[in-house]
Write an enzyme that holds these catalytic residues in place. Structure first.
Site, PDB file in Angstrom:
ATOM      1  N   ARG A  38      -0.922  -1.711  -7.031  1.00 32.91           N
ATOM      2  CA  ARG A  38      -1.120  -2.850  -6.123  1.00 32.91           C
ATOM      3  C   ARG A  38      -2.043  -3.884  -6.771  1.00 32.91           C
ATOM      4  O   ARG A  38      -1.764  -5.089  -6.734  1.00 32.91           O
ATOM      5  CB  ARG A  38      -1.707  -2.330  -4.813  1.00 32.91           C
ATOM      6  CG  ARG A  38      -2.037  -3.383  -3.759  1.00 32.91           C
ATOM      7  CD  ARG A  38      -2.426  -2.653  -2.480  1.00 32.91           C
ATOM      8  NE  ARG A  38      -3.142  -3.480  -1.511  1.00 32.91           N
ATOM      9  CZ  ARG A  38      -2.552  -4.271  -0.613  1.00 32.91           C
ATOM     10  NH1 ARG A  38      -1.230  -4.370  -0.596  1.00 32.91           N
ATOM     11  NH2 ARG A  38      -3.272  -4.961   0.249  1.00 32.91           N
ATOM     12  N   HIS A  71      -2.668   2.466  -5.662  1.00 33.69           N
ATOM     13  CA  HIS A  71      -3.495   1.283  -5.398  1.00 33.69           C
ATOM     14  C   HIS A  71      -3.726   0.500  -6.686  1.00 33.69           C
ATOM     15  O   HIS A  71      -3.863  -0.721  -6.660  1.00 33.69           O
ATOM     16  CB  HIS A  71      -4.828   1.704  -4.778  1.00 33.69           C
ATOM     17  CG  HIS A  71      -5.427   0.648  -3.899  1.00 33.69           C
ATOM     18  ND1 HIS A  71      -4.836   0.244  -2.714  1.00 33.69           N
ATOM     19  CD2 HIS A  71      -6.546  -0.106  -4.028  1.00 33.69           C
ATOM     20  CE1 HIS A  71      -5.577  -0.703  -2.153  1.00 33.69           C
ATOM     21  NE2 HIS A  71      -6.616  -0.934  -2.934  1.00 33.69           N
ATOM     22  N   HIS A 101      -3.579  -8.995   3.206  1.00 33.93           N
ATOM     23  CA  HIS A 101      -5.028  -9.013   3.360  1.00 33.93           C
ATOM     24  C   HIS A 101      -5.403  -9.840   4.589  1.00 33.93           C
ATOM     25  O   HIS A 101      -4.920 -10.956   4.762  1.00 33.93           O
ATOM     26  CB  HIS A 101      -5.709  -9.632   2.141  1.00 33.93           C
ATOM     27  CG  HIS A 101      -5.734  -8.736   0.950  1.00 33.93           C
ATOM     28  ND1 HIS A 101      -5.843  -9.206  -0.342  1.00 33.93           N
ATOM     29  CD2 HIS A 101      -5.679  -7.380   0.849  1.00 33.93           C
ATOM     30  CE1 HIS A 101      -5.843  -8.182  -1.185  1.00 33.93           C
ATOM     31  NE2 HIS A 101      -5.754  -7.075  -0.476  1.00 33.93           N
ATOM     32  N   ARG A 106       0.842  -1.192   0.000  1.00 36.24           N
ATOM     33  CA  ARG A 106       0.000   0.000   0.000  1.00 36.24           C
ATOM     34  C   ARG A 106       0.879   1.244   0.000  1.00 36.24           C
ATOM     35  O   ARG A 106       2.027   1.213   0.473  1.00 36.24           O
ATOM     36  CB  ARG A 106      -0.908   0.005   1.232  1.00 36.24           C
ATOM     37  CG  ARG A 106      -1.814  -1.211   1.352  1.00 36.24           C
ATOM     38  CD  ARG A 106      -2.583  -1.179   2.674  1.00 36.24           C
ATOM     39  NE  ARG A 106      -3.508  -2.307   2.806  1.00 36.24           N
ATOM     40  CZ  ARG A 106      -3.194  -3.458   3.391  1.00 36.24           C
ATOM     41  NH1 ARG A 106      -1.986  -3.636   3.906  1.00 36.24           N
ATOM     42  NH2 ARG A 106      -4.080  -4.433   3.470  1.00 36.24           N
ATOM     43  N   LYS A 131      -1.782  -2.636   8.039  1.00 37.85           N
ATOM     44  CA  LYS A 131      -2.974  -2.244   8.801  1.00 37.85           C
ATOM     45  C   LYS A 131      -2.993  -2.946  10.153  1.00 37.85           C
ATOM     46  O   LYS A 131      -2.610  -4.104  10.264  1.00 37.85           O
ATOM     47  CB  LYS A 131      -4.238  -2.596   8.017  1.00 37.85           C
ATOM     48  CG  LYS A 131      -4.480  -1.704   6.795  1.00 37.85           C
ATOM     49  CD  LYS A 131      -5.811  -2.046   6.153  1.00 37.85           C
ATOM     50  CE  LYS A 131      -6.140  -1.097   5.002  1.00 37.85           C
ATOM     51  NZ  LYS A 131      -7.449  -1.409   4.386  1.00 37.85           N
ATOM     52  N   TYR A 145      -9.084 -10.533  -7.249  1.00 35.64           N
ATOM     53  CA  TYR A 145      -8.130 -10.532  -8.357  1.00 35.64           C
ATOM     54  C   TYR A 145      -8.276 -11.750  -9.255  1.00 35.64           C
ATOM     55  O   TYR A 145      -7.825 -11.728 -10.394  1.00 35.64           O
ATOM     56  CB  TYR A 145      -6.701 -10.420  -7.808  1.00 35.64           C
ATOM     57  CG  TYR A 145      -6.520  -9.167  -6.998  1.00 35.64           C
ATOM     58  CD1 TYR A 145      -6.516  -7.920  -7.616  1.00 35.64           C
ATOM     59  CD2 TYR A 145      -6.404  -9.219  -5.614  1.00 35.64           C
ATOM     60  CE1 TYR A 145      -6.380  -6.768  -6.868  1.00 35.64           C
ATOM     61  CE2 TYR A 145      -6.267  -8.075  -4.869  1.00 35.64           C
ATOM     62  CZ  TYR A 145      -6.261  -6.850  -5.505  1.00 35.64           C
ATOM     63  OH  TYR A 145      -6.147  -5.711  -4.760  1.00 35.64           O
TER      64      TYR A 145
END
Length: 301
Positions: free
Chosen positions: A246, A243, A269, A148, A172, A278
């Site tokens: 990404r 992004h 994730h 990110r 995150k 994806y």
């Protein structure tokens, strides 16, 4: 404690105990400030008076105002987290958030570069001067690792292990992960560290890997500007954000045969469901190739 004070206390809880990202914190607090304003308009200022009817009426108003489904889903999540916290604190006898439905977000397929476009972008980039070296390193790392933009800007010099060709990423929720880095990205970062960073480093640079023109840590806004500018300069390819790079990295990993679990770990994730998006991108690209190339494929002409 009135409703606004309860929201402030909840914000401190999210920051100190849940470790949510600054972006999520701002979004949640903005959503709850809107809820407080609505509740005040209908005469509710006490957390104990929140009920499912009020929450549903507020969300219905958001829908009537034309809020996007993604926004409605996030606002529902913010309210659920808030009422759960209030119930746990004993400020609500029951949790009305449990009775809220979740609007389904439309999962649009993200725009991505083709593998040829990605190669053309990176192989023809003008790397003259310190900022040119930095920009190439930024693009190589974003595309080569799928990190990110906030993770990229948070990298320190010693987060890159050139021997093992990995970077240490703080993602995150302050979750740390190790991500492999390809040889082109390692070379680009080494060139930046050797001939670019020393030209702009200042006493205030600290350990930041990527720096702005004035020597401070590169800001995500500046990184986005770099990506848009460099892709625009390459011509004849989609205008992507960091992004988007990404998304491109994830799509190319899957097209190259990577399994979903590995891609999930690389991207950081929390849910495999997010990574599965994806697979739809890759499948759509494969269908396009099939339509163009296979003699028995259906054609529009």
């Amino acid at each position: 404690m009135d409703l606004n004070e309860a929201v402030d206390e909840f914000g401190r809880h999210l920051h100190a105990e849940r470790g949510v990202s600054p972006h999520t914190l701002r979004a949640y607090l903005g959503d709850l400030a809107d809820l407080c304003a609505y509740a005040s308009d209908v005469g509710v200022t006490d957390p104990a008076s929140l009920d499912v009817s009020l929450l549903r009426a507020w969300l219905a108003r958001q829908h009537a105002l034309g809020r996007a489904r993604a926004t409605l889903a996030r606002r529902t999540a913010a309210v659920r987290a808030f009422t759960h916290h209030l119930h746990r604190r004993g400020l609500l006898d029951s949790d009305p958030g449990l009775l809220l439905g979740t609007p389904k977000k439309r999962r649009d397929l993200p725009s991505v570069l083709t593998q040829d476009d990605a190669a053309r972008l990176l192989d023809t980039l003008d790397v003259e001067g310190p900022m040119g070296l930095r920009d190439l390193a930024v693009l190589e790392v974003l595309y080569g690792t799928g990190v990110r933009v906030s993770e990229l800007c948070g990298l320190d010099v010693d987060d890159l292990d050139t021997g093992r060709r990995t970077i240490r990423v703080l993602g995150k929720g302050n979750r740390e992960r190790t991500v492999p880095v390809g040889e082109p990205a390692v070379r680009a970062v080494e060139d930046w560290l050797r001939a670019g960073r020393p030209a702009v480093v200042t006493e205030d640079s600290g350990p930041a890997l990527f720096l702005g023109a004035r020597g401070g840590r590169l800001h995500p806004t500046s990184a986005r500007r770099i990506v848009h500018s460099r892709i625009s300069g390459a011509g004849a390819m989609p205008d992507l954000s960091p992004h988007g790079l990404r998304h491109t990295a994830a799509t190319h990993l899957l097209e190259g045969g990577a399994d979903l679990r590995s891609v999930q770990e690389i991207l950081g994730h929390a849910s495999l469901q997010t990574t599965q998006l994806y697979t739809h991108v890759s499948a759509e690209r494969l269908k396009q190739v099939h339509r163009r190339a296979h003699p028995r494929a259906a054609r529009d002409d």
